[in-house]
Design a protein around this motif. Structure first.
Motif, PDB file in Angstrom:
ATOM      1  N   GLU A 112       9.444  16.016   4.172  1.00  0.00           N
ATOM      2  CA  GLU A 112      10.148  15.527   3.012  1.00  0.00           C
ATOM      3  C   GLU A 112      10.631  14.027   2.964  1.00  0.00           C
ATOM      4  O   GLU A 112      10.605  13.367   1.848  1.00  0.00           O
ATOM      5  N   GLU A 113      11.091  13.638   4.138  1.00  0.00           N
ATOM      6  CA  GLU A 113      11.699  12.017   4.096  1.00  0.00           C
ATOM      7  C   GLU A 113      10.525  11.325   3.845  1.00  0.00           C
ATOM      8  O   GLU A 113      10.597  10.272   3.273  1.00  0.00           O
ATOM      9  N   ILE A 114       9.177  11.503   4.328  1.00  0.00           N
ATOM     10  CA  ILE A 114       8.233  10.647   4.051  1.00  0.00           C
ATOM     11  C   ILE A 114       7.698  10.605   2.656  1.00  0.00           C
ATOM     12  O   ILE A 114       7.781   9.560   2.056  1.00  0.00           O
ATOM     13  N   LEU A 115       7.604  11.796   2.105  1.00  0.00           N
ATOM     14  CA  LEU A 115       7.469  11.916   0.678  1.00  0.00           C
ATOM     15  C   LEU A 115       8.457  11.342  -0.424  1.00  0.00           C
ATOM     16  O   LEU A 115       8.201  10.437  -1.406  1.00  0.00           O
ATOM     17  N   ARG A 116       9.885  11.208   0.285  1.00  0.00           N
ATOM     18  CA  ARG A 116      10.910  10.865  -0.660  1.00  0.00           C
ATOM     19  C   ARG A 116      10.816   9.344  -0.715  1.00  0.00           C
ATOM     20  O   ARG A 116      10.970   8.643  -1.575  1.00  0.00           O
ATOM     21  N   ARG A 117      10.383   8.770   0.643  1.00  0.00           N
ATOM     22  CA  ARG A 117      10.386   7.270   0.580  1.00  0.00           C
ATOM     23  C   ARG A 117       9.148   6.855  -0.374  1.00  0.00           C
ATOM     24  O   ARG A 117       9.309   5.883  -0.943  1.00  0.00           O
ATOM     25  N   GLU A 118       8.043   7.541  -0.205  1.00  0.00           N
ATOM     26  CA  GLU A 118       6.956   7.083  -1.065  1.00  0.00           C
ATOM     27  C   GLU A 118       7.273   7.227  -2.530  1.00  0.00           C
ATOM     28  O   GLU A 118       7.011   6.204  -3.417  1.00  0.00           O
ATOM     29  N   MET A 119       8.122   8.365  -2.957  1.00  0.00           N
ATOM     30  CA  MET A 119       8.434   8.223  -4.226  1.00  0.00           C
ATOM     31  C   MET A 119       9.450   7.010  -4.551  1.00  0.00           C
ATOM     32  O   MET A 119       9.317   6.673  -5.734  1.00  0.00           O
ATOM     33  N   ALA A 120      10.359   6.790  -3.830  1.00  0.00           N
ATOM     34  CA  ALA A 120      11.050   5.510  -3.953  1.00  0.00           C
ATOM     35  C   ALA A 120      10.539   4.380  -4.216  1.00  0.00           C
ATOM     36  O   ALA A 120      10.779   3.525  -5.053  1.00  0.00           O
TER      37      ALA A 120
ATOM     38  N   MET B 214       0.788  -1.147  -0.110  1.00  0.00           N
ATOM     39  CA  MET B 214      -0.033   0.092   0.028  1.00  0.00           C
ATOM     40  C   MET B 214       0.916   1.300   0.005  1.00  0.00           C
ATOM     41  O   MET B 214       1.828   1.400   0.609  1.00  0.00           O
ATOM     42  N   SER B 215       0.276   2.352  -0.725  1.00  0.00           N
ATOM     43  CA  SER B 215       0.980   3.463  -0.488  1.00  0.00           C
ATOM     44  C   SER B 215       0.609   4.413   0.215  1.00  0.00           C
ATOM     45  O   SER B 215      -0.318   4.227   0.762  1.00  0.00           O
ATOM     46  N   LEU B 216       1.250   5.527   0.588  1.00  0.00           N
ATOM     47  CA  LEU B 216       0.974   6.540   1.591  1.00  0.00           C
ATOM     48  C   LEU B 216      -0.489   7.133   1.212  1.00  0.00           C
ATOM     49  O   LEU B 216      -1.270   7.304   1.946  1.00  0.00           O
ATOM     50  N   LEU B 217      -0.878   6.985  -0.459  1.00  0.00           N
ATOM     51  CA  LEU B 217      -1.962   7.705  -0.959  1.00  0.00           C
ATOM     52  C   LEU B 217      -3.452   6.555  -0.762  1.00  0.00           C
ATOM     53  O   LEU B 217      -4.272   6.935  -0.945  1.00  0.00           O
ATOM     54  N   ASP B 218      -2.817   5.358  -0.278  1.00  0.00           N
ATOM     55  CA  ASP B 218      -3.842   4.378   0.138  1.00  0.00           C
ATOM     56  C   ASP B 218      -4.389   4.710   1.556  1.00  0.00           C
ATOM     57  O   ASP B 218      -5.561   4.201   2.145  1.00  0.00           O
ATOM     58  N   VAL B 219      -3.504   4.967   2.159  1.00  0.00           N
ATOM     59  CA  VAL B 219      -3.468   5.142   3.709  1.00  0.00           C
ATOM     60  C   VAL B 219      -4.244   6.398   4.232  1.00  0.00           C
ATOM     61  O   VAL B 219      -5.212   6.275   4.858  1.00  0.00           O
ATOM     62  N   VAL B 220      -4.073   7.567   3.403  1.00  0.00           N
ATOM     63  CA  VAL B 220      -4.554   8.702   3.486  1.00  0.00           C
ATOM     64  C   VAL B 220      -5.251   8.967   2.057  1.00  0.00           C
ATOM     65  O   VAL B 220      -4.594   8.936   1.230  1.00  0.00           O
ATOM     66  N   GLY B 221      -6.624   8.738   2.025  1.00  0.00           N
ATOM     67  CA  GLY B 221      -7.230   8.629   0.926  1.00  0.00           C
ATOM     68  C   GLY B 221      -7.794   7.297   0.284  1.00  0.00           C
ATOM     69  O   GLY B 221      -7.348   6.414   1.195  1.00  0.00           O
TER      70      GLY B 221
ATOM     71  N   ILE C 181       2.782   8.258   9.998  1.00  0.00           N
ATOM     72  CA  ILE C 181       2.572   7.417  10.928  1.00  0.00           C
ATOM     73  C   ILE C 181       1.398   6.417  10.550  1.00  0.00           C
ATOM     74  O   ILE C 181       1.722   5.130  10.919  1.00  0.00           O
ATOM     75  N   GLY C 182       0.456   6.678   9.620  1.00  0.00           N
ATOM     76  CA  GLY C 182      -0.543   5.557   9.369  1.00  0.00           C
ATOM     77  C   GLY C 182       0.154   4.769   8.323  1.00  0.00           C
ATOM     78  O   GLY C 182       0.161   3.486   8.644  1.00  0.00           O
ATOM     79  N   TRP C 183       1.245   5.144   7.603  1.00  0.00           N
ATOM     80  CA  TRP C 183       1.689   4.558   6.555  1.00  0.00           C
ATOM     81  C   TRP C 183       2.574   3.253   7.055  1.00  0.00           C
ATOM     82  O   TRP C 183       2.666   1.909   6.787  1.00  0.00           O
ATOM     83  N   CYS C 184       3.411   3.726   8.340  1.00  0.00           N
ATOM     84  CA  CYS C 184       4.318   2.937   9.238  1.00  0.00           C
ATOM     85  C   CYS C 184       3.350   1.749   9.841  1.00  0.00           C
ATOM     86  O   CYS C 184       3.686   0.704   9.798  1.00  0.00           O
ATOM     87  N   ILE C 185       2.028   2.183  10.429  1.00  0.00           N
ATOM     88  CA  ILE C 185       1.170   1.244  10.657  1.00  0.00           C
ATOM     89  C   ILE C 185       0.790   0.290   9.839  1.00  0.00           C
ATOM     90  O   ILE C 185       0.682  -0.931  10.064  1.00  0.00           O
ATOM     91  N   GLU C 186       0.368   0.741   8.742  1.00  0.00           N
ATOM     92  CA  GLU C 186       0.098  -0.139   7.669  1.00  0.00           C
ATOM     93  C   GLU C 186       1.258  -1.109   7.085  1.00  0.00           C
ATOM     94  O   GLU C 186       0.800  -2.314   6.969  1.00  0.00           O
ATOM     95  N   LYS C 187       2.311  -0.862   7.009  1.00  0.00           N
ATOM     96  CA  LYS C 187       3.398  -1.426   6.794  1.00  0.00           C
ATOM     97  C   LYS C 187       3.989  -2.621   7.681  1.00  0.00           C
ATOM     98  O   LYS C 187       4.295  -3.868   7.292  1.00  0.00           O
ATOM     99  N   ASN C 188       3.781  -2.176   8.932  1.00  0.00           N
ATOM    100  CA  ASN C 188       4.193  -3.188   9.817  1.00  0.00           C
ATOM    101  C   ASN C 188       2.897  -3.794  10.785  1.00  0.00           C
ATOM    102  O   ASN C 188       3.401  -4.842  11.329  1.00  0.00           O
ATOM    103  N   ALA C 189       1.775  -3.514  10.581  1.00  0.00           N
ATOM    104  CA  ALA C 189       0.887  -4.082  11.029  1.00  0.00           C
ATOM    105  C   ALA C 189      -0.127  -4.329  10.134  1.00  0.00           C
ATOM    106  O   ALA C 189      -0.302  -4.647   8.919  1.00  0.00           O
TER     107      ALA C 189
END
Ligand code: SF4
Lengths: 220, 288
Positions: B15-23, A1-8, B141-149
């Motif tokens: 910045e770091e969060i968006l950079r990781r999402e881009m990667a 899941m990407s960031l934009l699936d978590v928000v949005g 924060i939400g993204w980390c929770i999704e990835k690890n749980a």
């Protein structure tokens, strides 16, 4: 899941699998048949059949088949709007066999032509289109999707692919009628296929039918 | 991807969060920022539009909580908490009425993050860019929770949905006031800890009872956790470990407490009765 699936995404409530996913399946059909069909039948399976009506799945399906986007505020009035547009629709409940619990079969009739598409809402608003007419497939609609009915002769697909001219992400090819020598090819691409390319493909002597279902722009 | 790693990257957190999402997704940072901005705008717009509005929800089990709270003069809550509560309840009810929402992290918990954002904007004069940066931190924060749980009630119970929303909102608030990633992580940890073990038990399977009111409560947990973090209180258990604990608790929940509508509150006599009444009403409506 990407960031934009978590928000949005932006969606209509209440549940991404029962409303958003259902709407997207119906909207895929809408795009596939080239607009709102004259008649449509929705066959609901599993959890859709059990709880779908209470969760607004019926409204979401009608909204999708009329071409509404997932964040359209008229979705809750979709039944009334469908009646106003004189869309001939029906819902039924059926056990579709060994498929995902949130599965739906859409039979759409437009200009006398019948199309049957089966899709599943697999969670978080994501969908899988798993059958188009008689051809089994697995499409997420996260790509631009080109469905071709082609002549099953050597070199046909190769030549058509040459005309696509954008990066191809996935490719399916299946013979559907050995007697008539017909195959179905499904091509998923990252980038949009240009209108010129599409015209060239459609005019190819190997192509009998072509459907282009572009990804919705608002869905990254 | 642990939150600790994002924190130690040495560049500003958003910045770091968006950079990781881009990667991961290949979508350029600028485009991601614009997408996040769009989502934030929809949240604030809907908060404004639905504020204290009555809703006709699908099952009709809820619909006037936002309105009641809005017309009530708070006796104990601060103006900030009161406003955030009204937004959280109103958006959750709008979701139950097929209104337009931003899933955050899901439709069921969609009121919590907009609740604190709206209050920041209205009462603290929050500037656009700072609000957006804090919102991106919440996303991280939400993204980390999704990835690890997990963030799905069907998998991890309500702690995964509402707990994530509360963690995100508390990190948002804390980052907004302090621009400190560590403090934001502490707030998120405290909020998530406070929701640990919460089961998913929607009555009749509808996202109404207890979901709407849990939005109203989760937003206050987020605010209290953020206030503690601002006071310098730290979470003894670091955020990433709280996430792991939440995951383990989620896995040990029986299926009846994971969005099946079979256990918990959904199995109470009152719940059974109102669901039965609703079914009868639906049947007679179909016949007409
Ligand atoms: S109880 Fe279940 S459906 Fe309701 S908000 Fe919590 S996780 Fe979502």
């Amino acid at each position: 899941m990407s960031l934009l699936d978590v928000v949005g995404p932006v969606m209509v409530g209440p549940s991404s699998s029962h409303t958003l996913g259902a709407l997207r399946i119906a909207r895929f059909v809408y795009k596939f048949v080239g607009g709102m069909p004259d008649r449509v039948e929705f066959v609901l399976h599993g959890s859709f059949a059990d709880t779908g009506f209470g969760h607004g799945t019926d409204k979401a399906l009608l909204a999708g088949i009329m071409g509404m986007h997932a964040d359209d505020e008229r979705i809750r009035d979709a039944l009334r709007i469908a009646n106003e547009k004189r869309l001939d629709y029906s819902f039924s409940v059926e056990d579709l066999g060994d498929v995902h619990p949130n599965t739906i079969l859409v039979r759409a009739n437009k200009n006398g032509k019948m199309t049957e598409i089966r899709g599943s809402s697999v969670g978080g608003g994501e969908i899988e289109i798993n059958r188009i007419n008689d051809c089994e497939c697995s499409l997420s609609w996260e790509f631009h999707t080109l469905v071709l009915v082609i002549k099953d002769v050597p070199g046909a697909m190769g030549q058509i692919l040459g005309d696509v001219r954008v990066n191809i992400s996935n490719l399916y090819l299946k013979r559907i009628d050995a007697l008539r020598k017909i195959a179905v090819g499904i091509v998923e691409t990252d980038e949009e296929i240009s209108e010129d390319c599409l015209r060239e493909i459609e005019n190819s002597r190997f192509v009998e039918e072509m459907y282009y279902i572009g990804r919705d722009a608002d869905e990254i | 991807m642990k939150f600790k790693e994002i924190l130690s990257a040495g560049v500003p957190l958003p910045e770091e969060i968006l950079r990781r999402e881009m990667a991961e997704s290949g979508v350029p940072v600028e485009l991601l920022r614009r997408e996040m901005q769009k989502l934030m705008e929809v949240m604030l717009e809907e908060a404004e539009k639905q504020y204290g509005k009555r809703q006709k929800t699908l099952a009709g089990f809820t619909g006037d909580n936002g309105s009641k709270m809005a017309s009530h003069d708070a006796v104990m809550l601060s103006e900030f908490s009161h406003m955030a509560t009204v937004v959280a309840l109103s958006l959750a009810e709008s979701n139950a009425a097929m209104g337009r929402v931003v899933a955050c992290p899901t439709g069921g918990a969609c009121g919590v993050v907009p609740g604190v954002m709206y209050a920041l904007k209205k009462l603290k004069g929050a500037q656009y860019d700072e609000l957006l940066n804090s919102f991106i931190v919440a996303g991280g924060i939400g993204w980390c929770i999704e990835k690890n749980a997990t963030i799905a009630g069907a998998e991890g119970g309500c702690q995964a949905e509402m707990g994530t929303a509360a963690a995100m909102a508390s990190a948002l608030l804390t980052y907004y006031f302090t621009e400190s990633g560590e403090k934001a992580a502490n707030a998120a940890a405290i909020a998530l800890k406070s929701m640990l073990g919460l089961v998913c038990d929607p009555v009749g399977g509808y996202v109404e009872v207890p979901c709407v009111k849990r939005n109203g409560i989760a937003v206050n947990i987020a605010i209290s956790a953020a206030e503690m973090a601002l006071a310098g209180i730290e979470s003894v258990i670091p955020f990433d470990e709280v996430v792991e604990a939440m995951h383990r608790v989620g896995k040990s929940l029986p299926e009846s407490l994971r969005e099946t509508g079979l256990g918990g509150l959904a199995a109470t006599p009152t719940a059974r009765k109102i669901v039965k009444d609703l079914k009868l009403r639906q049947h007679s409506a179909e016949k007409q």
